[in-house]
Enzyme design. Structure first.
Site, PDB file in Angstrom:
ATOM      1  N   PRO A  32    -113.561 -12.022  16.214  1.00 20.05           N
ATOM      2  CG  PRO A  32    -114.372 -13.283  14.417  1.00 20.05           C
ATOM      3  CD  PRO A  32    -113.595 -13.154  15.369  1.00 20.05           C
ATOM      4  CG  MET A  33    -117.258  -9.198  18.008  1.00 21.10           C
ATOM      5  SD  MET A  33    -117.947  -8.713  19.874  1.00 21.10           S
ATOM      6  CE  MET A  33    -115.823  -7.962  19.841  1.00 21.10           C
ATOM      7  CD  GLN A  85    -115.730 -15.438  11.333  1.00 22.86           C
ATOM      8  OE1 GLN A  85    -116.366 -14.270  11.913  1.00 22.86           O
ATOM      9  NE2 GLN A  85    -114.828 -15.774  12.237  1.00 22.86           N
ATOM     10  CB  CYS A 115    -122.676 -17.318  12.489  1.00 20.70           C
ATOM     11  SG  CYS A 115    -124.149 -16.166  12.849  1.00 20.70           S
ATOM     12  CG  HIS A 191    -118.150 -19.570  20.783  1.00 21.64           C
ATOM     13  ND1 HIS A 191    -118.679 -18.665  20.933  1.00 21.64           N
ATOM     14  CD2 HIS A 191    -118.217 -19.747  22.607  1.00 21.64           C
ATOM     15  CE1 HIS A 191    -119.544 -18.386  21.801  1.00 21.64           C
ATOM     16  NE2 HIS A 191    -119.063 -18.371  22.778  1.00 21.64           N
ATOM     17  CG  ASN A 231    -114.888 -16.798  21.890  1.00 22.96           C
ATOM     18  OD1 ASN A 231    -115.839 -17.146  20.794  1.00 22.96           O
ATOM     19  ND2 ASN A 231    -114.948 -16.025  22.257  1.00 22.96           N
ATOM     20  N   GLY A 233    -117.407 -16.775  27.835  1.00 21.07           N
ATOM     21  CA  GLY A 233    -117.453 -16.724  28.801  1.00 21.07           C
ATOM     22  C   GLY A 233    -116.224 -15.920  29.196  1.00 21.07           C
ATOM     23  N   GLY A 253    -114.356 -11.597  23.392  1.00 24.16           N
ATOM     24  CA  GLY A 253    -115.507 -11.489  22.290  1.00 24.16           C
ATOM     25  C   GLY A 253    -116.092  -9.353  23.645  1.00 24.16           C
TER      26      GLY A 253
END
Length: 353
Positions: A32-33, A85, A115, A191, A231, A233, A253
């Site tokens: 999700p971005m 999300q 986040c 992440h 998640n 890199g 991502g």
């Protein structure tokens, strides 16, 4: 009031449906971005990666309950499987929002615990929730109970970091995961960096804190029954495939957004399908683009997601330039995309063999 019966019925809500099974999709997903993974983006990514699990941008539970659902929960049927999300930290509100998501047909509800932005911290959600595992467990349990009570077979999952600020104890990270798993989270997306809540911007938080993939690997070894996705890199096909020797799935991502053909190649590597040329993939998007244009959507809102399709290829700059300069103009249509492709092919032919 039952959390699964919102005070205002969802506009345009489809009939209640059982979530689409997406076990295969767990091997590959797109993160999700914010400002990027909207419905137009997800339709393009679905074309590139038929087997991937797609995620919406993060939407706060309050917005789902009180906001413009037609816009916030927009979804094309071709996107499935797709997860919503959610942001938030109030169990009752998250439970209500989860049921709204399920009624709109989403295949998974994911809680954001990763986040690091100031706005998110001010609202007591996102990465700062890693310091409150009991609260996160309460949120997960509330969503699970509400969904079950309303007859929705939709999994609840959590996306998190390794820790916050200078957290350096693996045991604290594992305790957080154990708490949310015990509450009913069916998978955790890790992440593999800490989130620094002070002193780093959201962009720096994606790049500066060191990656520790070994924590995710260890988590999977110690919690074999838990689905663990990795998640952070992951920027090339070989690296992504190597991670799959240690975890259940990988989540791309910004690499998937800036180099969409990477997403396609990885999906093909996992499925055994032959990769398609970039031009053929672009042509396959035409019916959707023209349908969107006919519905009054401006071309710029769609083609911004395809600008990286020729990333690293001869003519890629020309492709981006033609679309960027022309897509915002009134009346821009598929002919502009054709011109961009022609400019790209011409530039590629001019490169010495």
């Amino acid at each position: 009031m039952n959390a699964c019966h919102p005070r205002h019925p969802p506009e345009g809500t489809p009939s209640v449906r059982v979530a689409t099974p997406h076990a295969r999709a767990l091997r590959l997903s797109v993160a999700p971005m914010m400002d990027w993974t909207d419905s137009q983006c997800r339709v393009f990514h679905r074309l590139l990666a038929p087997d991937a699990l797609l995620y919406t941008e993060m939407v706060h539970a309050n917005a789902v309950i009180h906001g413009d659902r037609r816009r916030l929960l927009a979804m094309d049927p071709v996107e499935h499987p797709v997860a919503l999300q959610l942001g938030g930290s109030e169990p009752a509100l998250l439970a209500e929002a989860a049921c709204i998501a399920a009624a709109h047909g989403f295949d998974e509800v994911n809680l954001n615990c990763g986040c690091p932005s100031d706005r998110v911290q001010a609202g007591r959600f996102g990465a700062c929730l890693m310091r409150e595992p009991a609260l996160v467990a309460e949120c997960v349990a509330a969503m699970r109970a509400a969904l079950a009570a309303d007859g929705h077979a939709v999994p609840v999952t959590v996306k998190c970091r390794l820790g916050v600020d200078d957290d350096s104890e693996y045991a604290r990270f594992r305790a957080f995961v154990d708490a949310v798993a015990a509450a009913g989270a069916t998978q955790v997306i890790v992440h593999a960096r800490n989130a620094w809540l002070k002193g780093l911007s959201p962009k720096e938080n994606r790049e500066v804190p060191p990656l520790r993939y070994d924590w995710a690997y260890r988590l999977k070894q110690e919690r074999a029954d838990l689905t663990v996705l990795l998640n952070g890199g992951i920027a090339d096909e070989a690296t992504a495939l190597a991670h799959l020797d240690h975890v259940d799935g990988v989540m791309l991502g910004r690499a998937a957004y800036h180099d969409p053909h990477l997403l396609h190649r990885l999906d093909c590597a996992l499925s055994g399908r032959a990769p398609q040329p970039r031009g053929a993939l672009l042509a396959a998007l035409r019916p959707y683009v023209e349908a969107q244009l006919a519905a009054g959507v401006a071309l710029k809102h769609i083609v911004r997601h395809v600008l990286g399709l020729f990333h690293g290829q001869p003519g890629g700059r020309q492709f981006r330039q033609v679309l960027s300069e022309g897509a915002h103009r009134p009346g821009a249509d598929w002919a502009l995309v054709e011109r961009a492709l022609q400019a790209t092919e011409a530039a590629a032919r001019s490169v010495p063999a």
